[in-house]
Write a protein that holds these residues in place. Structure first.
Motif, PDB file in Angstrom:
ATOM      1  N   SER A  77       4.908  -8.122  -3.600  1.00  0.00           N
ATOM      2  CA  SER A  77       5.464  -6.799  -3.345  1.00  0.00           C
ATOM      3  C   SER A  77       4.582  -5.726  -3.981  1.00  0.00           C
ATOM      4  N   ALA A  78       4.599  -4.553  -3.369  1.00  0.00           N
ATOM      5  CA  ALA A  78       3.777  -3.442  -3.845  1.00  0.00           C
ATOM      6  C   ALA A  78       4.619  -2.182  -3.757  1.00  0.00           C
ATOM      7  N   HIS A  79       4.981  -1.637  -4.932  1.00  0.00           N
ATOM      8  CA  HIS A  79       5.937  -0.529  -4.944  1.00  0.00           C
ATOM      9  C   HIS A  79       5.318   0.806  -4.580  1.00  0.00           C
ATOM     10  N   GLU A  80       4.035   0.950  -4.833  1.00  0.00           N
ATOM     11  CA  GLU A  80       3.409   2.237  -4.556  1.00  0.00           C
ATOM     12  C   GLU A  80       3.361   2.525  -3.048  1.00  0.00           C
ATOM     13  N   ILE A  81       2.852   1.569  -2.264  1.00  0.00           N
ATOM     14  CA  ILE A  81       2.860   1.805  -0.821  1.00  0.00           C
ATOM     15  C   ILE A  81       4.187   1.348  -0.205  1.00  0.00           C
ATOM     16  N   GLY A  82       5.022   0.670  -0.977  1.00  0.00           N
ATOM     17  CA  GLY A  82       6.364   0.325  -0.509  1.00  0.00           C
ATOM     18  C   GLY A  82       6.409  -0.815   0.484  1.00  0.00           C
ATOM     19  N   ILE A  83       5.664  -1.866   0.189  1.00  0.00           N
ATOM     20  CA  ILE A  83       5.618  -2.997   1.119  1.00  0.00           C
ATOM     21  C   ILE A  83       5.967  -4.285   0.386  1.00  0.00           C
ATOM     22  N   VAL A  84       6.722  -5.116   1.056  1.00  0.00           N
ATOM     23  CA  VAL A  84       6.921  -6.473   0.555  1.00  0.00           C
ATOM     24  C   VAL A  84       6.498  -7.399   1.675  1.00  0.00           C
ATOM     25  N   CYS A  85       5.811  -8.484   1.337  1.00  0.00           N
ATOM     26  CA  CYS A  85       5.389  -9.359   2.430  1.00  0.00           C
ATOM     27  C   CYS A  85       5.277 -10.808   1.989  1.00  0.00           C
ATOM     28  N   ARG A  86       5.339 -11.665   2.976  1.00  0.00           N
ATOM     29  CA  ARG A  86       5.050 -13.075   2.732  1.00  0.00           C
ATOM     30  C   ARG A  86       3.730 -13.369   3.426  1.00  0.00           C
ATOM     31  N   LEU A  87       2.767 -13.807   2.622  1.00  0.00           N
ATOM     32  CA  LEU A  87       1.459 -14.113   3.193  1.00  0.00           C
ATOM     33  C   LEU A  87       1.454 -15.567   3.637  1.00  0.00           C
ATOM     34  N   ASP A  88       1.110 -15.783   4.888  1.00  0.00           N
ATOM     35  CA  ASP A  88       1.064 -17.155   5.393  1.00  0.00           C
ATOM     36  C   ASP A  88       0.052 -17.974   4.601  1.00  0.00           C
ATOM     37  N   LEU A  89      -1.105 -17.361   4.380  1.00  0.00           N
ATOM     38  CA  LEU A  89      -2.180 -18.085   3.705  1.00  0.00           C
ATOM     39  C   LEU A  89      -3.071 -17.062   3.010  1.00  0.00           C
ATOM     40  N   ILE A  90      -3.487 -17.372   1.778  1.00  0.00           N
ATOM     41  CA  ILE A  90      -4.498 -16.537   1.112  1.00  0.00           C
ATOM     42  C   ILE A  90      -5.673 -17.422   0.783  1.00  0.00           C
ATOM     43  N   GLU A  91      -6.854 -16.925   1.083  1.00  0.00           N
ATOM     44  CA  GLU A  91      -8.073 -17.630   0.692  1.00  0.00           C
ATOM     45  C   GLU A  91      -8.808 -16.781  -0.326  1.00  0.00           C
ATOM     46  N   GLY A  92      -9.293 -17.415  -1.393  1.00  0.00           N
ATOM     47  CA  GLY A  92     -10.086 -16.690  -2.389  1.00  0.00           C
ATOM     48  C   GLY A  92     -11.535 -17.142  -2.301  1.00  0.00           C
ATOM     49  N   LYS A  93     -12.449 -16.170  -2.352  1.00  0.00           N
ATOM     50  CA  LYS A  93     -13.881 -16.493  -2.242  1.00  0.00           C
ATOM     51  C   LYS A  93     -14.677 -15.451  -2.997  1.00  0.00           C
ATOM     52  N   ASN A 160      -5.453   4.249   7.238  1.00  0.00           N
ATOM     53  CA  ASN A 160      -4.693   5.483   7.459  1.00  0.00           C
ATOM     54  C   ASN A 160      -3.578   5.286   8.476  1.00  0.00           C
ATOM     55  N   ARG A 161      -3.896   4.552   9.540  1.00  0.00           N
ATOM     56  CA  ARG A 161      -2.900   4.278  10.579  1.00  0.00           C
ATOM     57  C   ARG A 161      -1.728   3.492   9.977  1.00  0.00           C
ATOM     58  N   THR A 162      -2.038   2.512   9.157  1.00  0.00           N
ATOM     59  CA  THR A 162      -1.003   1.695   8.527  1.00  0.00           C
ATOM     60  C   THR A 162      -0.099   2.560   7.657  1.00  0.00           C
ATOM     61  N   LYS A 163      -0.716   3.400   6.833  1.00  0.00           N
ATOM     62  CA  LYS A 163       0.082   4.259   5.947  1.00  0.00           C
ATOM     63  C   LYS A 163       0.948   5.230   6.748  1.00  0.00           C
ATOM     64  N   GLN A 164       0.368   5.721   7.839  1.00  0.00           N
ATOM     65  CA  GLN A 164       1.112   6.649   8.690  1.00  0.00           C
ATOM     66  C   GLN A 164       2.339   5.958   9.301  1.00  0.00           C
ATOM     67  N   LEU A 165       2.145   4.705   9.748  1.00  0.00           N
ATOM     68  CA  LEU A 165       3.259   3.973  10.361  1.00  0.00           C
ATOM     69  C   LEU A 165       4.338   3.639   9.331  1.00  0.00           C
ATOM     70  N   ILE A 166       3.927   3.319   8.103  1.00  0.00           N
ATOM     71  CA  ILE A 166       4.920   3.056   7.050  1.00  0.00           C
ATOM     72  C   ILE A 166       5.766   4.307   6.850  1.00  0.00           C
ATOM     73  N   ASN A 167       5.089   5.446   6.843  1.00  0.00           N
ATOM     74  CA  ASN A 167       5.793   6.713   6.676  1.00  0.00           C
ATOM     75  C   ASN A 167       6.751   6.985   7.845  1.00  0.00           C
ATOM     76  N   ASN A 168       6.266   6.737   9.057  1.00  0.00           N
ATOM     77  CA  ASN A 168       7.123   6.951  10.241  1.00  0.00           C
ATOM     78  C   ASN A 168       8.361   6.060  10.198  1.00  0.00           C
ATOM     79  N   LEU A 169       8.156   4.833   9.744  1.00  0.00           N
ATOM     80  CA  LEU A 169       9.281   3.902   9.664  1.00  0.00           C
ATOM     81  C   LEU A 169      10.338   4.442   8.701  1.00  0.00           C
ATOM     82  N   ARG A 170       9.876   4.944   7.565  1.00  0.00           N
ATOM     83  CA  ARG A 170      10.819   5.528   6.593  1.00  0.00           C
ATOM     84  C   ARG A 170      11.570   6.706   7.197  1.00  0.00           C
ATOM     85  N   LEU A 171      10.833   7.538   7.946  1.00  0.00           N
ATOM     86  CA  LEU A 171      11.476   8.690   8.579  1.00  0.00           C
ATOM     87  C   LEU A 171      12.533   8.247   9.580  1.00  0.00           C
ATOM     88  N   MET A 172      12.234   7.168  10.305  1.00  0.00           N
ATOM     89  CA  MET A 172      13.186   6.672  11.300  1.00  0.00           C
ATOM     90  C   MET A 172      14.484   6.234  10.613  1.00  0.00           C
TER      91      MET A 172
END
Lengths: 557, 99
Positions: A77-93, A160-172
């Motif tokens: 979870s990330a409180h600043e951008i306001g997202i919680v997610c489940r990652l299917d897979l993370i690879e570290g390299k 930017n598009r992602t942040k804009q959509l997060i904002n639109n979702l909140r407005l909705m």
């Protein structure tokens, strides 16, 4: 009363919802705010294809210590951008992390090899990783069917598009208004919620200028009929038991019926019919309603597993019912539909009906629409019912017969025809009760019928327009076809009741009728009556949401 | 959801415990016509669910399952099936079960 605006705005938006929102804002609203969900072949397959990555596996190291690693099904979870997610897979390299999102299908044949909704979802995951201190500038979408990975760079444009959509979702969510359906979109075709959303139907009703078109452009998204079947247990001393994946009905030592549990839509138990605990809990877990009736067909109530999540609709329903003016407007449409449909039944089946009677019914229907109080409306309905039932005997081919109809009587019904009518009204109340409940309404609070203890007023409201075309029509068909005989009835003191075989014949007739596919007069497609009940309930919910101004009753032609 | 198609599902399961589980699962989807052969009327969604459930039960290097699609339920399914000898019980596909 609690207002909708007092709903708490969630702090964190699931990245998956951002995906839905990008695909269709209305889908996101229905699924998240209203809490509706429906599986279709695509969603079931999606879960199936996801089953491996859904098993949590591996550990994600601290941001400073990222070496080569993989981890599956990781929550972040990330409180600043306001997202919680489940990652299917993370690879570290080499000190970087790369989120991998699994999608069930093939790589789409479009520029960039991925849909915007998927890209945005992945980017939101990347932003969440970044906020937690990881180096992350790209991600992968893995398409299970084509076994191909598509690389997505989180460039400024996408971020930017992602942040804009997060904002639109909140407005909705803050606006508390359901977004309009997409217009003639191909996205609706594969959407599992299309049958709930009714995109084309709502667009059609919202634009009255379209209504006079000969062939409405309404695509049929809801399945034409239910593949699930109801189970009625009417006989004396029957017990419903669970046997593996099936339910069996036993009477003493004989098995009298069986059904696959996954095929069941609902169970109706009459009188002393019994259900064992294992069967009961299994049924509740599968969200199949169980309806209880008295032996004579009086609807007592029902059991269901977890109740419906659509709190928003209930709040709107209660607010609407408080408002006498708006309630009356709905009640008028219920009665208008009822009178016109009973008129159609007479016009079709009563060969000797006079123009005068048809005219007066039409007049009463239009009076209903302009009545100024509930009292007047009740009077109009009563008047219309009297005219209609005065012709009811003409619908029966009862010239030299053992049955005839004089007037409507009940509690107890005094003749076979009234007995069948009463029994069927009981079955119909149950039908609407279940439909309203699964649509998210409270069946006990109505707009026309006033609340009274234990009376499912809204179910009675919605039933009005269907009484004549379902229950009454089934009744005279059963008598006229000779499917009921004198032996199917017993006189008991003042009243007349049905025998067990009589009840079965009545229920068979009813099920046959509501499984019939008819052409929808407004939308032009063919669906079963059972589906039409559901559509009407959903249209009513759209009136409460303020999307459609006037409730359109189902008017048969 | 949507239209139902008719499938013949047959299986060879090498372990009796798994065989029992597969049989029990199949009873929820269709009617047994022979030993290890079922006739199922399924929607697209049902079919995927069936495959998903069976995939979890069987051992993929020891057992096998065959699914034959006979087409839509209201099509010409019964013309494609010939029976010799004892006939299995009719699948009467009623819209409601009333007992």
């Amino acid at each position: 009363m609690r207002k909708i605006s007092e709903f708490e705005m969630p702090d964190l938006i699931p990245a998956r919802m951002l995906n839905e929102f990008t695909y269709c804002p209305r889908l996101c609203y229905i699924e998240w705010v209203e809490g509706e969900f429906e599986d279709n072949a695509d969603t079931v397959d999606g879960r199936f294809q996801h089953r491996r990555v859904d098993q949590s596996q591996g550990v994600v190291p601290n941001p400073e210590e990222v070496a080569d690693f993989t981890a599956r099904s990781v929550d972040i979870s990330a409180h600043e951008i306001g997202i919680v997610c489940r990652l299917d897979l993370i690879e570290g390299k080499d000190g970087h992390v790369i989120p991998v999102e699994y999608k069930r299908g093939y790589v789409p044949k479009i520029e960039g090899g991925a849909y915007e909704s998927d890209k945005v979802q992945l980017c939101a995951q990347g932003l969440a990783l970044k906020e937690n201190g990881y180096e992350c500038n790209e991600g992968l979408i893995y398409f299970v069917k084509s076994k191909q990975k598509v690389q997505i760079t989180f460039n400024e444009l996408l971020v930017n598009r992602t942040k804009q959509l997060i904002n639109n979702l909140r407005l909705m969510i803050a606006s508390e208004k359901i977004p309009s359906p997409l217009v003639e979109s191909s996205r609706c075709v594969r959407c599992s919620l299309a049958g709930i959303c009714l995109p084309d139907e709502i667009n059609f009703l919202k634009n009255p200028e379209n209504r006079n078109e000969e062939i409405p452009q309404v695509r049929k998204f809801l399945p034409p009929r239910d593949d699930q079947i109801p189970l009625y247990v009417t006989g004396y001393g029957q017990t419903v038991r669970k046997k593996g994946e099936r339910l069996e009905v036993w009477s003493n030592r004989d098995k009298t019926g069986e059904v696959k549990i996954r095929e069941l839509s609902q169970i109706s138990l009459y009188g002393s019919a019994d259900i064992t605990s294992p069967a009961f809990t299994e049924i509740l877990q599968r969200n199949i309603p169980i309806n209880y009736f008295s032996y004579g067909g009086w609807f007592y109530g029902f059991s269901q597993g977890n109740s419906h999540k659509n709190v928003e609709l209930r709040i709107k329903q209660f607010a609407f019912a408080e408002d006498k003016k708006r309630s009356l407007k709905l009640a008028q449409m219920f009665v208008y539909g009822k009178i016109l449909n009973s008129r159609t039944i007479l016009r079709r089946n009563d060969g000797e009906v006079s123009d005068e009677i048809l005219k007066s019914l039409k007049k009463l229907a239009s009076d209903a629409k302009s009545s100024n109080s509930l009292q007047t409306l009740l009077g109009i309905e009563g008047g219309a019912a009297q005219i209609y039932f005065s012709r009811f005997n003409n619908l029966l081919k009862s010239d030299d017969s053992w049955y005839s109809f004089e007037n409507r009587n009940r509690r107890p019904p005094k003749d076979p025809v009234n007995t069948v009518l009463s029994y069927l009204y009981g079955v119909m109340v149950k039908e609407f009760f279940v439909t309203l409940n699964t649509t998210g309404f409270d069946p006990y609070l109505g707009f026309y019928h006033q609340p009274r203890y234990g009376r499912p007023a809204l179910a009675l409201d919605m039933m009005e327009e269907f009484r004549s075309i379902i229950a009454d029509s089934v009744t005279f068909t059963l008598f006229n076809n000779g499917e009921l005989s004198e032996r199917d009835f017993i006189s008991r003191g003042l009243g007349v009741t049905l025998t067990p075989t009589g009840k079965k014949a009545v229920l068979r007739g009813y099920e046959r009728r509501i499984s019939t596919e008819v052409k929808h007069p407004l939308f032009g497609y063919k669906v079963s009556y059972r589906r039409i009940f559901e559509v009407q309930a959903r249209l009513l919910s759209r009136v409460l949401h303020g999307e459609i101004d006037v409730y359109p009753p189902f008017l048969t032609r | 959801m949507g239209k139902l198609r008719v499938y013949i599902v047959s299986y060879d399961i090498s372990d009796s415990k798994r065989l029992y589980r597969v049989h029990k699962t199949m009873k929820g989807f269709g009617e047994p016509v022979h030993y290890s052969v079922f006739r199922c009327n399924l929607s697209d969604k049902d079919k995927i669910e069936l495959i998903a459930i069976l995939s979890e039960i069987i051992k993929h290097d020891e057992d096998r399952i065959m699914i034959i699609d006979l087409g839509f339920l209201d099509g010409y399914v019964d013309r494609r099936i010939s029976l010799i000898g004892v006939h299995p019980e009719e699948d009467n596909n009623e819209s409601a079960i009333i007992v």
